[in-house]
Design an enzyme around this catalytic site. Structure first.
Site, PDB file in Angstrom:
ATOM      1  N   GLY A   1      20.486  46.205 -51.677  1.00 41.79           N
ATOM      2  CA  GLY A   1      20.501  46.579 -53.087  1.00 41.79           C
ATOM      3  C   GLY A   1      19.225  46.371 -53.864  1.00 41.79           C
TER       4      GLY A   1
ATOM      5  N   PRO B   1      18.651  45.086 -46.531  1.00 37.90           N
ATOM      6  CA  PRO B   1      17.968  46.104 -47.334  1.00 37.90           C
ATOM      7  C   PRO B   1      17.940  47.471 -46.648  1.00 37.90           C
ATOM      8  CG  PRO B   1      16.370  44.682 -46.248  1.00 37.90           C
ATOM      9  CD  PRO B   1      17.724  44.139 -45.891  1.00 37.90           C
ATOM     10  N   GLY B   2      18.268  48.503 -47.412  1.00 44.24           N
ATOM     11  CA  GLY B   2      18.147  49.875 -46.918  1.00 44.24           C
ATOM     12  C   GLY B   2      16.987  50.548 -47.637  1.00 44.24           C
TER      13      GLY B   2
ATOM     14  N   ARG C   1      20.924  63.603 -53.641  1.00 44.28           N
ATOM     15  CA  ARG C   1      20.897  62.505 -54.620  1.00 44.28           C
ATOM     16  C   ARG C   1      20.781  62.981 -56.081  1.00 44.28           C
ATOM     17  NH1 ARG C   1      17.799  58.776 -54.996  1.00 44.28           N
ATOM     18  NH2 ARG C   1      19.288  57.053 -55.111  1.00 44.28           N
TER      19      ARG C   1
ATOM     20  N   TYR D   1      24.115  61.840 -57.929  1.00 40.14           N
ATOM     21  CA  TYR D   1      23.984  60.637 -58.767  1.00 40.14           C
ATOM     22  C   TYR D   1      23.154  60.864 -60.024  1.00 40.14           C
ATOM     23  CZ  TYR D   1      24.692  58.614 -54.060  1.00 40.14           C
ATOM     24  OH  TYR D   1      25.131  58.314 -52.802  1.00 40.14           O
TER      25      TYR D   1
ATOM     26  N   CYS E   1      24.777  78.116 -52.950  1.00 37.32           N
ATOM     27  CA  CYS E   1      25.570  78.970 -53.838  1.00 37.32           C
ATOM     28  C   CYS E   1      26.373  78.182 -54.858  1.00 37.32           C
ATOM     29  CB  CYS E   1      26.468  79.858 -53.014  1.00 37.32           C
ATOM     30  SG  CYS E   1      25.451  80.923 -52.003  1.00 37.32           S
ATOM     31  N   GLU E   2      25.764  77.235 -55.458  1.00 34.33           N
ATOM     32  CA  GLU E   2      26.277  76.589 -56.656  1.00 34.33           C
ATOM     33  C   GLU E   2      25.075  75.974 -57.341  1.00 34.33           C
ATOM     34  OE1 GLU E   2      28.501  72.751 -55.498  1.00 34.33           O
ATOM     35  OE2 GLU E   2      28.869  74.124 -53.851  1.00 34.33           O
TER      36      GLU E   2
ATOM     37  N   TYR F   1      18.657  57.730 -47.684  1.00 33.54           N
ATOM     38  CA  TYR F   1      19.791  58.554 -48.112  1.00 33.54           C
ATOM     39  C   TYR F   1      19.360  59.989 -48.438  1.00 33.54           C
ATOM     40  CZ  TYR F   1      21.424  53.758 -48.628  1.00 33.54           C
ATOM     41  OH  TYR F   1      21.711  52.440 -48.401  1.00 33.54           O
TER      42      TYR F   1
HETATM   43  N1  LLP Z   1      24.777  46.482 -47.242  1.00 32.26           N
HETATM   44  C1  LLP Z   1      25.931  47.123 -47.506  1.00 32.26           C
HETATM   45  C2  LLP Z   1      27.198  46.485 -47.148  1.00 32.26           C
HETATM   46  C3  LLP Z   1      25.905  48.362 -48.157  1.00 32.26           C
HETATM   47  O1  LLP Z   1      27.045  48.992 -48.444  1.00 32.26           O
HETATM   48  C4  LLP Z   1      24.662  48.955 -48.498  1.00 32.26           C
HETATM   49  C5  LLP Z   1      24.602  50.265 -49.164  1.00 32.26           C
HETATM   50  C6  LLP Z   1      23.475  48.257 -48.179  1.00 32.26           C
HETATM   51  C7  LLP Z   1      23.586  47.019 -47.545  1.00 32.26           C
HETATM   52  C8  LLP Z   1      22.112  48.804 -48.480  1.00 32.26           C
HETATM   53  O2  LLP Z   1      21.887  49.025 -49.833  1.00 32.26           O
HETATM   54  P1  LLP Z   1      20.409  49.441 -50.306  1.00 32.26           P
HETATM   55  O3  LLP Z   1      19.499  48.292 -49.988  1.00 32.26           O
HETATM   56  O4  LLP Z   1      20.022  50.662 -49.572  1.00 32.26           O
HETATM   57  O5  LLP Z   1      20.531  49.691 -51.769  1.00 32.26           O
HETATM   58  N2  LLP Z   1      23.679  56.804 -51.099  1.00 32.26           N
HETATM   59  C9  LLP Z   1      23.318  55.962 -52.237  1.00 32.26           C
HETATM   60  C10 LLP Z   1      23.250  54.521 -51.857  1.00 32.26           C
HETATM   61  C11 LLP Z   1      24.548  54.025 -51.275  1.00 32.26           C
HETATM   62  C12 LLP Z   1      24.456  52.624 -50.775  1.00 32.26           C
HETATM   63  C13 LLP Z   1      25.655  52.268 -49.985  1.00 32.26           C
HETATM   64  N3  LLP Z   1      25.628  50.950 -49.439  1.00 32.26           N
HETATM   65  C14 LLP Z   1      22.016  56.453 -52.842  1.00 32.26           C
HETATM   66  O6  LLP Z   1      21.431  57.404 -52.315  1.00 32.26           O
HETATM   67  O7  LLP Z   1      21.583  55.931 -53.864  1.00 32.26           O
END
Ligand code: LLP
Length: 405
Positions: free
Chosen positions: A222, A264-265, A302, A306, A332-333, A360
């Site tokens: 996050g 972290p993602g 995205r 969002y 087509c939207e 993502y």
């Molecule tokens: N850990 C868990 C359990 C999660 O559900 C997630 C993200 C992460 C870690 C990693 O979060 P990050 O560091 O990437 O914020 N598709 C959305 C984001 C969805 C995140 C879902 N879970 C977007 O494009 O903003």
């Protein structure tokens, strides 16, 4: 200054491999990982890359090669991580309403497991008792994150065992002699405020007295990264200090030194990714100028899903005079990437780059309108490697079962 790919590099890759194309920069991922390691060097911290952000196996291999671990959100992500060469001890599977059979498979593969429901925790106890350590994903009832869809820790969220059900968790632990090694929370994505993480820590610290075998506090992912130019992300250095302070205090009170894990993602891969597209059609309507590109919500959802901002530049005419454009797709939207966005004068066939496309982006793409997904390229040691070829019609038909006329 963070490492970036230049307009010229991006254009050359687009010329060579075609558009639309996702381009990732390996060294930029490494740089982000090193920043995290340095920010948390005073604590016993480990990082598990949330692979849902980008699962290309070459990215997973790069993540492994730099020493980072991996977090998975499906059993297929677990399988991919193992295929990428991660030892099971470096793989974490965090549940979100999954079938117990996936948890059992994760155990048979020897990876770490976080469980998010009382029902799966009970099944886990019945099957494994004390024989396999387990993490419990709790819902701390904290509102956090960039928007409601990516906010996961609040008191109406589907994620985790609500913290008010802790008595039932303790009953299950007692009944089945569960070996609870980890307490986990993930409150959302794009959390800028360090205080939110601190609040999460406090919720968990209240509970540790109940868990005598606890070793790990997993705070999920996050961390916010900047999307809009000039915007600030999470101050991970400040967070590193805060976590050290809190964990030291906890050690004093409880006489226990716990490890901290993060997942972290976006932080690792968002800024390492570029999405390059080509303008196919310019269309004027009153005072609106539409720039229609060879992409759409099927490739980068995205902005539509969002309302997310992705910075866009015209890399074919960067010196051109800035003008407002509606950048739109060919689906087509109504798939609008940006409205009234100031971009250097656009001509048909110009390349537009979308920044922050590593997390993502490709991962949420689809074949909607029977269009091919983009190809993916990884730039490593200054060399561009194709890491996913573009789809073909045969690929798209491969899973169809064609009935005889
Ligand atoms: N850990 C868990 C359990 C999660 O559900 C997630 C993200 C992460 C870690 C990693 O979060 P990050 O560091 O990437 O914020 N598709 C959305 C984001 C969805 C995140 C879902 N879970 C977007 O494009 O903003």
């Amino acid at each position: 200054m963070p490492q970036v790919l230049s307009h010229q590099q991006l254009s050359e890759i687009a010329d060579e491999f075609g558009t639309p194309i996702y381009i990732y920069h390996a060294e930029r991922i490494t740089e982000q990982y090193n920043r995290l390691k340095s920010a948390f060097r005073k604590t016993d911290a480990s990082f598990f890359y949330a692979s849902k952000a980008l699962t290309n196996i070459n990215i997973l291999q790069h993540i492994r090669s730099i020493g980072c671990n991996v977090d998975c959100s499906s059993i297929n992500e677990v399988r991919l991580a193992l295929m990428a060469g991660f030892e099971p001890a470096r793989v974490l599977y965090t549940s979100n309403n999954i079938a117990f059979s996936e948890i059992a498979e994760a155990v048979s593969l020897g990876v770490h497991v976080n469980i998010d429901s009382l029902s799966n925790l009970q099944k886990f106890g019945e099957r494994f008792g004390h024989s396999y350590p387990v993490g419990i994903r709790l819902r701390p009832n904290i509102m956090a994150g960039g928007n409601l869809k990516i906010s996961t820790g609040h008191n109406k969220s589907k994620f985790g065992v609500p913290v008010e059900d802790i008595a039932q968790v303790l009953d299950l632990m007692k009944t089945y002699k569960l070996h609870v090694r980890t307490l986990h929370i993930h409150t959302g994505s794009e959390i800028k405020d360090v205080a939110v993480f601190a609040k999460g820590i406090e919720v968990l610290f209240e509970l540790i007295k109940h868990f005598s075998e606890l070793e790990i506090i997993d705070l999920g992912g996050g961390f916010k990264v900047p999307y809009v130019p000039g915007e600030e992300g999470t101050n991970v250095e400040l967070l590193g200090e805060k976590v050290k302070e809190e964990f030291d205090m906890m050690a004093k009170i409880y006489g226990r030194q716990l490890k901290v894990w993060f997942e972290p993602g976006k932080f690792l891969v968002s800024e390492a990714g570029y999405f390059v597209t080509k303008v196919q059609v310019l269309k004027r309507s009153g005072d609106i100028c539409f720039a229609g590109i060879d992409s759409g919500l099927n490739h980068l959802i995205r902005p539509m899903f969002y309302g997310s901002y992705h910075h866009i530049e015209n890399i074919s005419n960067a010196e051109g005079l800035s003008q407002p454009y509606h950048v739109v797709g060919n689906i087509c939207e109504t798939d609008t990437f940006a409205e009234d966005r100031l971009i250097a004068e656009i001509r048909e066939d110009d390349y537009l780059v979308f920044y922050n496309a590593g997390a993502y982006g490709f991962e949420m793409s689809s074949n909607y309108n029977a269009r091919f997904k983009p190809a993916e390229v990884l730039v490593k040691d200054n060399k561009a490697h194709l890491i996913r070829r573009r789809d073909t019609l045969e690929d798209m038909l491969a899973t169809h079962v064609i009935l005889k006329d």
